[in-house]
Design an enzyme around this catalytic site. Structure first.
Site, PDB file in Angstrom:
ATOM      1  CE1 TYR A 124      -4.042  -1.920   0.046  1.00 26.57           C
ATOM      2  CE2 TYR A 124      -2.665  -3.416   1.309  1.00 26.57           C
ATOM      3  CZ  TYR A 124      -3.795  -3.179   0.572  1.00 26.57           C
ATOM      4  OH  TYR A 124      -4.680  -4.191   0.340  1.00 26.57           O
ATOM      5  CE1 TYR A 164      -7.230  -6.755   2.471  1.00 25.27           C
ATOM      6  CE2 TYR A 164      -6.465  -8.718   3.599  1.00 25.27           C
ATOM      7  CZ  TYR A 164      -6.293  -7.748   2.638  1.00 25.27           C
ATOM      8  OH  TYR A 164      -5.179  -7.783   1.826  1.00 25.27           O
ATOM      9  CG  ASP A 207     -10.324 -15.405   4.717  1.00 28.58           C
ATOM     10  OD1 ASP A 207      -9.355 -15.930   5.282  1.00 28.58           O
ATOM     11  OD2 ASP A 207     -10.233 -14.384   3.996  1.00 28.58           O
ATOM     12  CE  LYS A 247      -2.422 -11.943   7.150  1.00 31.71           C
ATOM     13  NZ  LYS A 247      -3.683 -11.665   6.471  1.00 31.71           N
TER      14      LYS A 247
END
Ligand SMILES: *Cc1c(COP(=O)(O)O)cnc(C)c1O
Length: 434
Positions: free
Chosen positions: A22, A154, A255, A284
């Site tokens: 970002y 997200y 998720d 992750k």
């Protein structure tokens, strides 16, 4: 190794040439060069605000649950790299991938039997979506191709995941009108212990019923919405979703890329609700933060549905699928986690975060303080000045990466009590500065 660059030169080249998450190009704020990491500490190339080491309050974006340079994970990586770092997965297989898949099937809900190994969390979500769309296509219902989610979520940065990220507060509002248009429910009411709000449950059921004919799947992050705003909700809503999905013939994707592997206090967050999804995404912490790998698991029903279709295969196959090195480290990481009292450690961290962060409730500018498992959040009543907040944390000796109005920590499970208290002090210092 060739001579290492002086820190200032490295920073300058980095700003000039290297994209960061970002980030603008060229970069406006220098990133801190890290030369090594050990346990919960990152070692900097040169001291910043008098600190040459920082306690990592972020677990490198929630992945390094066992800390850095762990002897068990290092040994697994060395063993594997000295044997075979990579081999293609089309037509070939190997023990690290097979054993990892077997282990994931063992530790996740019984009905999940099949594993697709992907190379990042976002790709595992792409695969999950593809599985669901293809399932309905195979069953002769190609019209079921939209997704339903709730706001505040997200799911990653590639195209399909972006389409189910929060369309407003999220990072992808730029793409409204370009992304596939999905069905959004309101954000779930906050509070892990809040119980089920019946009006909201009816809202979820109603939307699923109304759109069932065009819905392939519901996709949500269970219990904790991470990068969309670090919000917690009642596990009861997951039961509402499971029941409605069954009733109206829609698949359910959970998720658990952020919540998996103990982060919320149960091994998987779906465990708080006692439900099984049709498709589950993991990432992750899967490799303990060592290498990039993610996994999409599905039930026999989903796999059988796909194989009944005109195209009876799952049309997906990344070059580095099933990478042996990542799989070997992932297997070692999962075994390391499940072979210890991980629940006790997460609960100890939850207590430490409660004790250390609760006083922030009385600090000026603080809107909410919340803790669940090894997740601690201080939400401000204004957007954080990230540079000022980060500087304050670094002065305290801690690495934090705030976003929006949130200063939070997801420390490695191996963080000792003193380091944890330091992390909490840094969160409060960052909140005051930012
Ligand atoms: C981080 C994250 C992703 C994306 O994973 P990447 O490995 O960054 O692509 C997807 N979903 C959730 C819930 C996440 O936290």
């Amino acid at each position: 190794m060739s001579d290492s660059l002086p820190a200032d030169q490295l920073q300058a080249l980095d700003q000039q040439h290297v994209w960061h998450p970002y980030g603008p190009m060229p970069s406006r704020t220098p990133a801190l060069p890290v030369v090594s990491a050990e346990g919960v500490r990152l070692r900097l190339a040169e001291p910043v605000a008098g600190r040459d080491e920082l306690v990592d309050g972020m677990s490198s974006w929630w992945a390094a649950i066992h800390g850095y340079n762990h002897p068990v994970l290092n040994a697994a990586a060395h063993r594997q790299i000295d044997t075979m770092s990579h081999v293609m997965f089309g037509g070939l297989t190997h023990e690290p991938a097979v054993r990892l898949a077997q282990r994931l099937v063992q530790i996740t809900p019984e009905a999940l039997q099949h594993v697709f190994l992907a190379d990042s969390g976002s790709v595992s979500v792409e695969v999950a979506v593809k599985m669901c769309l293809q399932y309905w296509r195979s069953l002769g219902k190609p019209g079921k191709q939209r997704l339903l989610t709730w706001r505040g979520g997200y799911h990653g940065d590639t195209w399909q995941p972006m389409s189910v990220c929060d369309p407003e507060g999220g990072m992808h509002e730029l793409w409204a009108g370009v992304l596939p248009r999905q069905v959004f429910a309101d954000a779930p009411p906050g509070g892990f212990e809040a119980g089920v709000d019946e009006a909201y449950a009816a809202h979820l059921r109603g939307l699923i019923a109304r759109h069932a004919h065009e819905l392939a799947a519901v996709i949500v992050e269970p219990v904790v919405q991470g990068a969309g705003g670090m919000r917690f909700h009642s596990p009861g809503y997951l039961r509402v979703l499971r029941e409605a999905c069954d009733e109206y013939e829609v698949l359910l994707i959970l998720d658990e890329i952020a919540t998996g592997f103990g982060r919320t206090g149960t091994l998987f967050a779906a465990g708080h609700a006692g439900i099984t999804p049709d498709v589950l995404c993991l990432g992750k912490a899967l490799t303990g933060g060592y290498l990039t790998m993610a996994a999409t698991l599905c039930t026999r029903g989903v796999a059988e549905g796909i194989s009944r279709g005109e195209v009876p295969v799952l049309a997906h196959g990344p070059t580095f699928m099933g990478n042996p090195l990542a799989a070997a480290v992932a297997l070692a990481s999962v075994d390391l986690l499940t072979g210890q009292d991980w629940a006790g450690e997460v609960s100890r961290i939850q207590d430490g975060l409660r004790e250390g962060l609760s006083p922030a409730r009385d600090d000026a500018g603080v809107r909410d303080v919340r803790v669940l498992g090894a997740i601690g959040v201080v939400q401000l009543d204004h957007d954080v000045d990230v540079a000022a907040a980060t500087r304050a944390a670094v002065r305290t000796g801690v690495w934090l990466r705030p976003f929006r109005d949130m200063i939070y920590t997801m420390p490695p499970y191996v963080t000792g009590d003193e380091d944890l208290a330091l992390v909490c002090r840094a969160v409060r210092a960052a909140a005051r500065a930012g």
